[in-house]
Each structure stands twice: as C-alpha cells, then as structure tokens.
Write a protein that holds these residues in place. Structure first.
Motif, PDB file in Angstrom:
ATOM      1  N   ASP A   8       0.864  -1.173   0.000  1.00 22.20           N
ATOM      2  CA  ASP A   8       0.000   0.000   0.000  1.00 22.20           C
ATOM      3  C   ASP A   8       0.908   1.234   0.000  1.00 22.20           C
ATOM      4  OD1 ASP A   8      -2.270   1.558   0.114  1.00 22.20           O
ATOM      5  OD2 ASP A   8      -3.118   0.554   1.860  1.00 22.20           O
ATOM      6  N   SER A  16       2.288   3.612  -3.419  1.00 25.93           N
ATOM      7  CA  SER A  16       2.270   2.151  -3.394  1.00 25.93           C
ATOM      8  C   SER A  16       3.221   1.592  -4.447  1.00 25.93           C
ATOM      9  CB  SER A  16       0.845   1.637  -3.623  1.00 25.93           C
ATOM     10  OG  SER A  16       0.299   2.157  -4.816  1.00 25.93           O
ATOM     11  N   ALA A  42      -4.050  -0.680  -3.338  1.00 28.20           N
ATOM     12  CA  ALA A  42      -4.580   0.436  -2.556  1.00 28.20           C
ATOM     13  C   ALA A  42      -5.955   0.034  -2.052  1.00 28.20           C
ATOM     14  CB  ALA A  42      -4.659   1.697  -3.409  1.00 28.20           C
ATOM     15  N   GLU A 293       3.076  -1.090   4.502  1.00 29.05           N
ATOM     16  CA  GLU A 293       2.399   0.179   4.788  1.00 29.05           C
ATOM     17  C   GLU A 293       3.301   1.014   5.688  1.00 29.05           C
ATOM     18  OE1 GLU A 293      -1.153  -0.182   7.031  1.00 29.05           O
ATOM     19  OE2 GLU A 293      -0.237  -1.333   8.640  1.00 29.05           O
ATOM     20  N   GLY A 306      -5.593  -2.059   3.250  1.00 33.38           N
ATOM     21  CA  GLY A 306      -4.854  -2.800   2.240  1.00 33.38           C
ATOM     22  C   GLY A 306      -4.125  -4.040   2.719  1.00 33.38           C
TER      23      GLY A 306
END
Length: 378
Positions: A8, A16, A42, A293, A306
């Motif tokens: 993500d 991303s 995403a 992330e 995500g």
C-alpha cells in the motif's frame, strides 16, 4: 521461489508503486534471478487510481482543480481499460494529504472542492459510470466543498450564501439545489473506502481522524457541532440521515455527502481493488506474498485496509505473508499481528524513524535485502 509484492502507499512518503518497487530492488540486490511480481495495491486511499489504471491498462486524464487550501493544481483521474465508460476518481488526487504540509493544516478551510471539480470535469467529458475512491484526505468538511463545486448552495437564515469556513456551518439554515448538477442523477457511483465510520460521534470522522488533519482538541466540539448541523440540514433536504450512517464519515465526511446526493453502491476498498485488478489471478505460481504500509497500528486490522485484505486473500490460499512497516504501535496486540506470518518494522525508535524518513526508498530496500538474506541462510 516466486514472490508477489503488493504494498500500500506509505502516507506522504512513498506511493504504493514506489514502495513495491523499493522492496523488489532490495530482494533483487541479493538474488537477481529471483522471480518477482510487482503488483501495487490500494484500499480506496492514495494509490487507488494508479492501481486500477495499471491493472486494467487504463488511460489517465488531467484537470486543473483546487487543492485542499484553494491553490490551483493539476490532478489526475482515469478511464479503465476494462470499460471505456468507467471513470475512476480518487479523492486524494485533489483533496489529499500530499498537498498539505503539517504547518499548513487548517481544518476550517481545508476543502473537498477540488474533488467536486474532478467529478465535474469527468461529467463534461460524458462519463456517467464512476468508481469513486475515498481516502487519504486532508479534509474534514463533511463533503461540503465537493457539493459546492457541483453547484449546491449553502445558505444562512438571511438567504445569503455562506463562506467555505467549516465552523460557519453551525449557522447553516438550508440548501439550494437550483444549480446543482442534474447530470449526477444519471450516473452510477461505486464508492470504495478503507473505513466504514459514521459521520459523527466517538467513532466518527472528527473524533477518530480529525487530529491527523489538524483539528486541535479544543476545536473538536465546534467542528463536531458544524458537521452535526450540516447533517441535520442534509436530512431535512434529502431525507437521508447521516449522523450514525456507516461510511458517512469516510474521507472526512465526504462519504456522507456522496450517500445523500449521489446514486451509490458501497464497497470495502481493498476487496474491490483486489477483485477488479485481477490480483488473485496474479497469484498463480506464487510461493510468498509481501505487503507493506507506513505504520502498523490498530487501523491496519480494519477490514477495508490494504495489508489486511492482502493477508486475508493470501491466507485463504495458504500463502505465507510478510508485512513491511515503516514504524509500529508497539502496544499492538500479538493476536492481531498473527494475520501476518512475519512483521518487519524499519524503525523502532525516533532516531531510526528520522533516518528512515530522510531516505525512505533506501531504508525499505535495505530492510528487504536483510530479510531475504536471512531467508537464504535458513
């Protein structure tokens, strides 16, 4: 070993696509022959447009709009390759965090007007079927700015049109839809969001996410009162009650404006993106899944997020999943992190975090290289 990398966005730091590429570079620096599938994902926030355009071989469009603080910027939207009639609008392209530095945050004036301008530009091009991605917003205006851009007028008790100051909405008397874009009623909107929070209350837009958008503690009650008044007037005007409605608080309340005024169907962000992008088909022959992330915290484990969605889909197929995170809430329970087979945190101290933020791509490449070197040594 065949690895799929589906990160993500790392908020305000890496897209991303950039994060996915950095992890791939790190792995390939150790083993250039490693088979890697780069598949950025995403969940309705920043990067959703790119993920859907990449997966469907779509076409980008551009429009000049206003950013959250009213500055003119060039923003993107897209038309999917799957259907030339499906237009993708990503809220973050016009009203996102990336436009507003920390010292510039002004929740009273931050507006979703630019998102409305993107929708209007697409309408002018003849589009009527939309995917609307709500997330990564720098706004908490309840969607008022977007509605203004589409012609809705906000009037006080004297009949005068109100300013864009959020707190002025406490004096909102009525709405005038005489110039509201009638083309919207001929449209379909598939709305995708990473969260399903209500408009108001302890789990609503302001109290849950307002601080990240610059709402100070002493302003919270006034901001909540402004959105409450807006919700009251919208209910009087449309019959739609947003106050406790699931999803209405998404995107700083833009989700509520959409539900009240647009013909919509609502979807969990990551589920929608993974299914529409063909991510499951890309798992053919894969033996390991990597996601990522910026920060591992309680929000990671919400159904629409995500990495959570990637881990859920991969886990159903018996594939191990490794999560790379820039930083982490160290109080996060071990039970929750069990959704991932491994969690690699780049920075565990403030000093390490500062170092990682100064060169995020390099920090992520190095972390991925260390992880894969350790794998080879097992």
């Amino acid at each position: 070993m065949k690895i799929i990398i589906s990160s993500d966005a790392w908020k305000t730091t890496l897209s991303s696509k950039e994060a996915t590429r950095a992890i791939a570079k790190g792995l390939q620096s150790v083993d250039p022959t490693l088979e890697i599938v780069e598949f950025p994902i995403a969940d309705g926030g920043e990067g959703t447009l790119d993920a859907l355009m990449s997966a469907t071989k779509g076409t980008y469009k551009h429009a000049t709009v206003h950013d959250p603080l009213g500055r003119r910027v060039e923003a993107k939207y897209g038309v999917t390759g799957l259907s030339r009639h499906t237009c993708v609008i990503e809220m973050a392209q016009a009203s996102g965090f990336s436009y507003v530095k920390k010292h510039e945050q002004n929740p009273r004036l931050a507006s979703t007007f630019g998102t409305g301008e993107l929708i209007r530009a697409a309408l002018d091009e003849g589009h009527r079927n939309f995917i609307l991605a709500i997330g990564s917003s720098a706004t908490n205006d309840g969607g008022a700015g977007m509605l203004r851009a589409l012609g809705l007028k906000f009037l006080d008790e004297t009949g005068h049109e109100m300013s864009g100051d959020l707190l002025q909405l406490q004096k909102l008397d009525r709405l005038d839809n005489g110039e509201f874009d009638k083309r919207l009623q001929d449209c379909t909107f598939a709305v995708i969001s990473d969260v399903q929070i209500p408009y108001l209350g302890p789990e609503g837009a302001t109290r849950l996410y307002g601080e990240t958008k610059g709402v100070r503690l002493e302003e919270t009650a006034d901001v909540e009162a402004a959105l409450n008044r807006l919700a009251d007037v919208i209910e009087s005007h449309t019959g739609v009650r947003l106050h406790n409605r699931a999803g209405a608080g998404s995107g700083g309340g833009l989700g509520g404006a959409v539900q009240a005024f647009f013909p919509t169907k609502w979807y969990h962000g990551i589920d929608f993106v993974l299914k529409r992008s063909g991510w499951e088909n890309a798992l053919s022959g894969v033996t390991h899944v990597i996601t990522g992330e910026g920060r591992l915290d309680q929000h990671t484990f919400l159904e629409g997020k995500g990495p959570h969605g990637v881990a859920k889909f991969a886990g159903d197929k018996g594939l191990p999943v490794t999560l790379f995170a820039g930083s982490a809430d160290l109080n996060q329970s071990l039970e929750e992190t069990k959704i991932f087979d491994e969690v690699i945190v780049l920075s565990k101290t403030e000093v390490e975090l500062d170092q990682a933020l100064s060169h995020p791509e390099i920090a992520l490449q190095q972390a991925a290289a260390r992880w894969y070197s350790a794998k080879l040594g097992q």
